[in-house]
Design a protein around this motif. Structure first.
Motif, PDB file in Angstrom:
ATOM      1  N   PRO A 139      12.843  -4.443  -9.531  1.00 10.78           N
ATOM      2  CA  PRO A 139      13.502  -5.713  -9.883  1.00 10.78           C
ATOM      3  C   PRO A 139      13.292  -6.820  -8.847  1.00 10.78           C
ATOM      4  O   PRO A 139      13.454  -7.993  -9.155  1.00 10.78           O
ATOM      5  N   PHE A 140      12.916  -6.457  -7.637  1.00  7.51           N
ATOM      6  CA  PHE A 140      12.708  -7.455  -6.589  1.00  7.51           C
ATOM      7  C   PHE A 140      11.265  -7.953  -6.547  1.00  7.51           C
ATOM      8  O   PHE A 140      10.905  -8.735  -5.676  1.00  7.51           O
ATOM      9  N   GLY A 141      10.434  -7.481  -7.470  1.00  6.41           N
ATOM     10  CA  GLY A 141       9.044  -7.916  -7.519  1.00  6.41           C
ATOM     11  C   GLY A 141       8.169  -7.262  -6.475  1.00  6.41           C
ATOM     12  O   GLY A 141       7.098  -7.762  -6.161  1.00  6.41           O
ATOM     13  N   ILE A 142       8.608  -6.139  -5.948  1.00  6.44           N
ATOM     14  CA  ILE A 142       7.857  -5.428  -4.919  1.00  6.44           C
ATOM     15  C   ILE A 142       7.147  -4.246  -5.563  1.00  6.44           C
ATOM     16  O   ILE A 142       7.753  -3.491  -6.322  1.00  6.44           O
ATOM     17  N   THR A 143       5.878  -4.099  -5.276  1.00  4.56           N
ATOM     18  CA  THR A 143       5.153  -2.922  -5.744  1.00  4.56           C
ATOM     19  C   THR A 143       4.874  -2.018  -4.552  1.00  4.56           C
ATOM     20  O   THR A 143       4.675  -2.492  -3.432  1.00  4.56           O
ATOM     21  N   LEU A 144       4.886  -0.750  -4.808  1.00  2.00           N
ATOM     22  CA  LEU A 144       4.680   0.242  -3.753  1.00  2.00           C
ATOM     23  C   LEU A 144       3.331   0.909  -3.978  1.00  2.00           C
ATOM     24  O   LEU A 144       3.221   1.894  -4.691  1.00  2.00           O
ATOM     25  N   GLU A 145       2.317   0.349  -3.366  1.00  2.43           N
ATOM     26  CA  GLU A 145       0.946   0.779  -3.609  1.00  2.43           C
ATOM     27  C   GLU A 145       0.509   1.974  -2.779  1.00  2.43           C
ATOM     28  O   GLU A 145      -0.520   2.560  -3.063  1.00  2.43           O
ATOM     29  N   SER A 146       1.264   2.330  -1.769  1.00  2.61           N
ATOM     30  CA  SER A 146       0.813   3.419  -0.897  1.00  2.61           C
ATOM     31  C   SER A 146       1.934   4.426  -0.669  1.00  2.61           C
ATOM     32  O   SER A 146       3.119   4.129  -0.860  1.00  2.61           O
ATOM     33  N   ALA A 147       1.537   5.603  -0.235  1.00  3.26           N
ATOM     34  CA  ALA A 147       2.517   6.630   0.107  1.00  3.26           C
ATOM     35  C   ALA A 147       3.406   6.158   1.249  1.00  3.26           C
ATOM     36  O   ALA A 147       4.606   6.458   1.277  1.00  3.26           O
ATOM     37  N   THR A 148       2.852   5.389   2.171  1.00  4.21           N
ATOM     38  CA  THR A 148       3.638   4.867   3.283  1.00  4.21           C
ATOM     39  C   THR A 148       4.736   3.929   2.780  1.00  4.21           C
ATOM     40  O   THR A 148       5.880   4.001   3.230  1.00  4.21           O
ATOM     41  N   ALA A 149       4.413   3.079   1.831  1.00  7.01           N
ATOM     42  CA  ALA A 149       5.407   2.156   1.266  1.00  7.01           C
ATOM     43  C   ALA A 149       6.495   2.931   0.534  1.00  7.01           C
ATOM     44  O   ALA A 149       7.685   2.634   0.682  1.00  7.01           O
ATOM     45  N   ARG A 150       6.102   3.934  -0.257  1.00  2.58           N
ATOM     46  CA  ARG A 150       7.094   4.735  -0.975  1.00  2.58           C
ATOM     47  C   ARG A 150       7.963   5.526  -0.009  1.00  2.58           C
ATOM     48  O   ARG A 150       9.172   5.672  -0.213  1.00  2.58           O
ATOM     49  N   THR A 151       7.370   5.997   1.077  1.00  3.29           N
ATOM     50  CA  THR A 151       8.137   6.714   2.095  1.00  3.29           C
ATOM     51  C   THR A 151       9.188   5.808   2.713  1.00  3.29           C
ATOM     52  O   THR A 151      10.329   6.228   2.946  1.00  3.29           O
ATOM     53  N   GLU A 152       8.840   4.563   2.965  1.00  5.35           N
ATOM     54  CA  GLU A 152       9.791   3.609   3.551  1.00  5.35           C
ATOM     55  C   GLU A 152      10.983   3.383   2.633  1.00  5.35           C
ATOM     56  O   GLU A 152      12.133   3.375   3.072  1.00  5.35           O
ATOM     57  N   VAL A 153      10.723   3.212   1.351  1.00  2.00           N
ATOM     58  CA  VAL A 153      11.818   3.009   0.397  1.00  2.00           C
ATOM     59  C   VAL A 153      12.659   4.280   0.290  1.00  2.00           C
ATOM     60  O   VAL A 153      13.885   4.220   0.248  1.00  2.00           O
ATOM     61  N   ARG A 154      11.999   5.439   0.271  1.00  2.00           N
ATOM     62  CA  ARG A 154      12.757   6.696   0.221  1.00  2.00           C
ATOM     63  C   ARG A 154      13.659   6.832   1.445  1.00  2.00           C
ATOM     64  O   ARG A 154      14.793   7.300   1.330  1.00  2.00           O
ATOM     65  N   ALA A 155      13.171   6.417   2.598  1.00  2.00           N
ATOM     66  CA  ALA A 155      13.968   6.530   3.822  1.00  2.00           C
ATOM     67  C   ALA A 155      15.117   5.532   3.842  1.00  2.00           C
ATOM     68  O   ALA A 155      16.271   5.905   4.038  1.00  2.00           O
TER      69      ALA A 155
END
Length: 127
Positions: free
Chosen positions: A30-46
């Motif tokens: 909803p914030f217009g952010i895409t998570l293109e990498s495992a590193t980005a997804r890891t950050e959101v998970r954390a």
């Protein structure tokens, strides 16, 4: 009264945290952010996932005043929520989010949850 109010906020954090762990892209979309990498997804998970679950657990203990932490934990989380809302207010002047959702909706949700936590521990009905 305090356990119910604190519990409501805990449920919100638990939901956010579990969604952040299971589906980080869905949570942040909803914030217009895409998570293109495992590193980005890891950050959101954390940050959204792990932190959200941890705050929910803390508030769960606070709801039942385990170890006498109710007031301190509730106020600490309330201050963090006000800090998040303040960041959205700064954005209002720096970049002017163009829509109510999601930024302004979450601004009001954060302030509302902070108020619930404060009321839970300072109201005469809290005990």
């Amino acid at each position: 009264m305090a356990p119910v109010l604190i519990g409501l906020v805990a449920v919100f954090f638990l939901g956010m945290g579990l969604l952040g762990l299971a589906a980080p892209g869905r949570l942040i979309r909803p914030f217009g952010i895409t998570l293109e990498s495992a590193t980005a997804r890891t950050e959101v998970r954390a940050v959204y996932g792990g932190f959200g679950v941890a705050v929910a657990v803390l508030l769960g203990f606070a709801a039942f005043d385990v170890g006498g932490i109710q007031r301190g934990a509730a106020i600490a989380v309330a201050v963090a929520l006000v800090g998040m809302a303040f960041g959205r207010l700064v954005a209002r002047f720096a970049e002017r989010p163009e829509r109510f959702y999601p930024s302004w909706l979450y601004f009001w949700v954060e302030l509302g949850m902070a108020a619930l936590l404060v009321v839970a521990v300072v109201s005469p009905l809290a005990g």
